[in-house]
Design a protein around this motif. Sequence first.
Motif, PDB file in Angstrom:
ATOM      1  N   ALA A 111       0.785  -1.180  -0.007  1.00 59.22           N
ATOM      2  CA  ALA A 111      -0.069   0.169  -0.073  1.00 59.22           C
ATOM      3  C   ALA A 111       0.805   1.234  -0.014  1.00 59.22           C
ATOM      4  CB  ALA A 111      -0.904   0.032   1.066  1.00 59.22           C
ATOM      5  N   GLN A 112       0.526   2.066  -0.825  1.00 58.98           N
ATOM      6  CA  GLN A 112       1.292   3.436  -0.931  1.00 58.98           C
ATOM      7  C   GLN A 112       0.349   4.452  -0.381  1.00 58.98           C
ATOM      8  OE1 GLN A 112       3.510   4.244  -4.294  1.00 58.98           O
ATOM      9  NE2 GLN A 112       3.101   6.622  -4.352  1.00 58.98           N
ATOM     10  N   VAL A 113       0.025   4.854   0.634  1.00 54.80           N
ATOM     11  CA  VAL A 113      -0.536   5.742   1.254  1.00 54.80           C
ATOM     12  C   VAL A 113      -0.272   7.216   1.180  1.00 54.80           C
ATOM     13  CG1 VAL A 113      -2.146   6.384   3.348  1.00 54.80           C
ATOM     14  CG2 VAL A 113      -1.515   3.924   2.902  1.00 54.80           C
ATOM     15  N   PHE A 159       3.448   1.719   2.995  1.00 52.37           N
ATOM     16  CA  PHE A 159       4.110   2.960   3.077  1.00 52.37           C
ATOM     17  C   PHE A 159       3.377   4.175   3.399  1.00 52.37           C
ATOM     18  CE2 PHE A 159       7.310   0.124   1.013  1.00 52.37           C
ATOM     19  CZ  PHE A 159       8.536   0.834   1.292  1.00 52.37           C
ATOM     20  N   ALA A 160       3.792   5.071   4.033  1.00 53.91           N
ATOM     21  CA  ALA A 160       2.813   6.303   4.072  1.00 53.91           C
ATOM     22  C   ALA A 160       3.628   7.564   4.311  1.00 53.91           C
ATOM     23  CB  ALA A 160       2.067   6.288   5.222  1.00 53.91           C
ATOM     24  N   THR A 161       3.270   8.784   3.809  1.00 56.43           N
ATOM     25  CA  THR A 161       3.873  10.061   3.837  1.00 56.43           C
ATOM     26  C   THR A 161       3.771  10.639   5.298  1.00 56.43           C
ATOM     27  OG1 THR A 161       1.930  11.193   3.016  1.00 56.43           O
ATOM     28  CG2 THR A 161       3.527  10.528   1.514  1.00 56.43           C
ATOM     29  N   PRO A 162       4.557  11.448   5.631  1.00 56.08           N
ATOM     30  CA  PRO A 162       4.466  11.856   6.958  1.00 56.08           C
ATOM     31  C   PRO A 162       2.869  13.008   7.244  1.00 56.08           C
ATOM     32  CG  PRO A 162       6.452  12.668   6.428  1.00 56.08           C
ATOM     33  CD  PRO A 162       5.706  11.919   4.935  1.00 56.08           C
ATOM     34  N   GLU A 163       2.583  13.272   6.122  1.00 58.46           N
ATOM     35  CA  GLU A 163       1.411  14.188   6.181  1.00 58.46           C
ATOM     36  C   GLU A 163       0.059  13.197   6.237  1.00 58.46           C
ATOM     37  OE1 GLU A 163       4.465  16.119   4.641  1.00 58.46           O
ATOM     38  OE2 GLU A 163       3.400  14.386   3.515  1.00 58.46           O
ATOM     39  N   SER A 164       0.137  11.827   6.109  1.00 61.58           N
ATOM     40  CA  SER A 164      -1.160  10.844   5.915  1.00 61.58           C
ATOM     41  C   SER A 164      -1.549  10.711   7.278  1.00 61.58           C
ATOM     42  CB  SER A 164      -0.475   9.427   5.320  1.00 61.58           C
ATOM     43  OG  SER A 164      -0.029   9.610   4.408  1.00 61.58           O
ATOM     44  N   LYS A 165      -2.975  10.723   7.256  1.00 60.81           N
ATOM     45  CA  LYS A 165      -3.856  10.367   8.513  1.00 60.81           C
ATOM     46  C   LYS A 165      -4.454   9.316   8.506  1.00 60.81           C
ATOM     47  CE  LYS A 165      -3.053  14.427  10.738  1.00 60.81           C
ATOM     48  NZ  LYS A 165      -2.551  14.420  12.342  1.00 60.81           N
ATOM     49  N   SER A 221       7.967  13.440  -1.378  1.00 66.55           N
ATOM     50  CA  SER A 221       8.781  13.750  -2.838  1.00 66.55           C
ATOM     51  C   SER A 221       9.315  12.462  -3.210  1.00 66.55           C
ATOM     52  CB  SER A 221       9.762  14.767  -2.670  1.00 66.55           C
ATOM     53  OG  SER A 221      10.534  14.326  -1.364  1.00 66.55           O
ATOM     54  N   GLU A 222       9.623  11.515  -2.212  1.00 62.99           N
ATOM     55  CA  GLU A 222      10.329  10.144  -2.406  1.00 62.99           C
ATOM     56  C   GLU A 222       9.578   9.009  -2.475  1.00 62.99           C
ATOM     57  OE1 GLU A 222      14.671  11.431  -0.372  1.00 62.99           O
ATOM     58  OE2 GLU A 222      13.123  10.460   1.025  1.00 62.99           O
ATOM     59  N   ILE A 223       8.367   8.912  -2.089  1.00 58.05           N
ATOM     60  CA  ILE A 223       7.459   7.744  -2.079  1.00 58.05           C
ATOM     61  C   ILE A 223       7.214   7.014  -3.165  1.00 58.05           C
ATOM     62  CG2 ILE A 223       5.025   8.960  -2.090  1.00 58.05           C
ATOM     63  CD1 ILE A 223       4.214   7.081   0.246  1.00 58.05           C
ATOM     64  N   ASN A 224       7.275   7.476  -4.289  1.00 64.81           N
ATOM     65  CA  ASN A 224       7.232   6.825  -5.246  1.00 64.81           C
ATOM     66  C   ASN A 224       8.331   5.947  -5.802  1.00 64.81           C
ATOM     67  OD1 ASN A 224       4.386   7.241  -6.557  1.00 64.81           O
ATOM     68  ND2 ASN A 224       4.979   9.303  -7.247  1.00 64.81           N
ATOM     69  N   LEU A 225       9.294   6.552  -5.509  1.00 62.47           N
ATOM     70  CA  LEU A 225      10.790   5.765  -5.917  1.00 62.47           C
ATOM     71  C   LEU A 225      10.910   4.937  -4.795  1.00 62.47           C
ATOM     72  CD1 LEU A 225      13.164   5.593  -7.328  1.00 62.47           C
ATOM     73  CD2 LEU A 225      14.126   7.742  -5.730  1.00 62.47           C
ATOM     74  N   LYS A 226      10.464   5.013  -3.556  1.00 64.64           N
ATOM     75  CA  LYS A 226      10.948   4.334  -2.304  1.00 64.64           C
ATOM     76  C   LYS A 226       9.868   3.002  -2.614  1.00 64.64           C
ATOM     77  CE  LYS A 226      13.912   6.399  -0.074  1.00 64.64           C
ATOM     78  NZ  LYS A 226      15.459   5.739  -0.224  1.00 64.64           N
ATOM     79  N   VAL A 227       8.672   3.120  -2.929  1.00 64.29           N
ATOM     80  CA  VAL A 227       7.953   2.155  -2.954  1.00 64.29           C
ATOM     81  C   VAL A 227       8.183   1.208  -4.304  1.00 64.29           C
ATOM     82  CG1 VAL A 227       5.436   1.366  -3.677  1.00 64.29           C
ATOM     83  CG2 VAL A 227       5.986   3.177  -1.916  1.00 64.29           C
ATOM     84  N   LYS A 228       8.551   1.908  -5.401  1.00 60.87           N
ATOM     85  CA  LYS A 228       8.933   0.957  -6.431  1.00 60.87           C
ATOM     86  C   LYS A 228      10.382   0.379  -6.319  1.00 60.87           C
ATOM     87  CE  LYS A 228       8.356   0.011 -10.521  1.00 60.87           C
ATOM     88  NZ  LYS A 228       8.652   0.786 -11.821  1.00 60.87           N
ATOM     89  N   GLU A 229      11.184   0.938  -5.488  1.00 65.44           N
ATOM     90  CA  GLU A 229      12.600   0.433  -5.385  1.00 65.44           C
ATOM     91  C   GLU A 229      12.211  -0.945  -4.482  1.00 65.44           C
ATOM     92  OE1 GLU A 229      15.737   3.829  -5.315  1.00 65.44           O
ATOM     93  OE2 GLU A 229      15.073   3.039  -3.517  1.00 65.44           O
TER      94      GLU A 229
END
Length: 258
Positions: free
Chosen positions: A103-105, A124-130, A186-194
């Motif tokens: 999951a990419q949240v 995976f989630a971004t810091p802004e995710s709730k 800014s990095e989540i797309n890359l990190k999830v794909k990696e």
Amino acid sequence: MDNMVLYQVADRVATITINRPEKRNALNPQLISELTEALIDASEDDLVKVIILKANGDAFSAGADLEYLQQLQNNTFEENVADSNKLKKLFTTIYYLPKVVIAQVEGHAIAGGCGLANVCDIVFATPESKFGYTEVKIGFVPAIVSCFLVRKVSETVAKEILLTGKSFSAQQALEYKLINFVTNSSEINLKVKEFALSLCNESSGNSLSITKQLITQTTNPSLEKSLETAVQINARVRESDDFKKGIASFLNKEKINW
């Protein structure tokens, strides 16, 4: 009618994207059906080894479509059981799928949307995710989603989350062990794909599948019985006065006096 779910494959990774941004990716019958079908397609696709589940717009998913739930108030109990079973099928499809689902949240994952993220194998989630299971605040119950939550966190944490209906940050979700990684937007797309590619390139597909099966089938022998009970509860609560009051007040933007 536009597709509510988008599907693409590259480098042995299927990306399934929830595409109902104008409704904050709220779950309705069409979306639930399309999402279930896309997951099954990925499961059967020989070109796919790992699956990424993400969403367009500023929310991962706001949970159940409340306007649709209001319409269901005229359903019979049996019709509501059938409807609840469709949501159960979506969650169990992810849970028992023989391929890893990541999951990419980005943005809010609330109620059923929170459950959708947390039933995935890696989150995976971004810091802004709730995150949050807010059902009790509108007279509903976190029936089906709770069956998976209580298998990820302690009973103490599950009760706090489900009974208060509070929203919490990605960092708190990480501390609860509901998610695996917090990654900058800014990095989540890359990190999830990696991460997905590392599974593809460094692990046996058969071993990944059997290891997931080992975890799901040996640690949760009573899950199916719990889900059957949850479906019945979900349908029954839809007939309650509190549910009708809560949904109507929320949609009318009125303060709910419990």
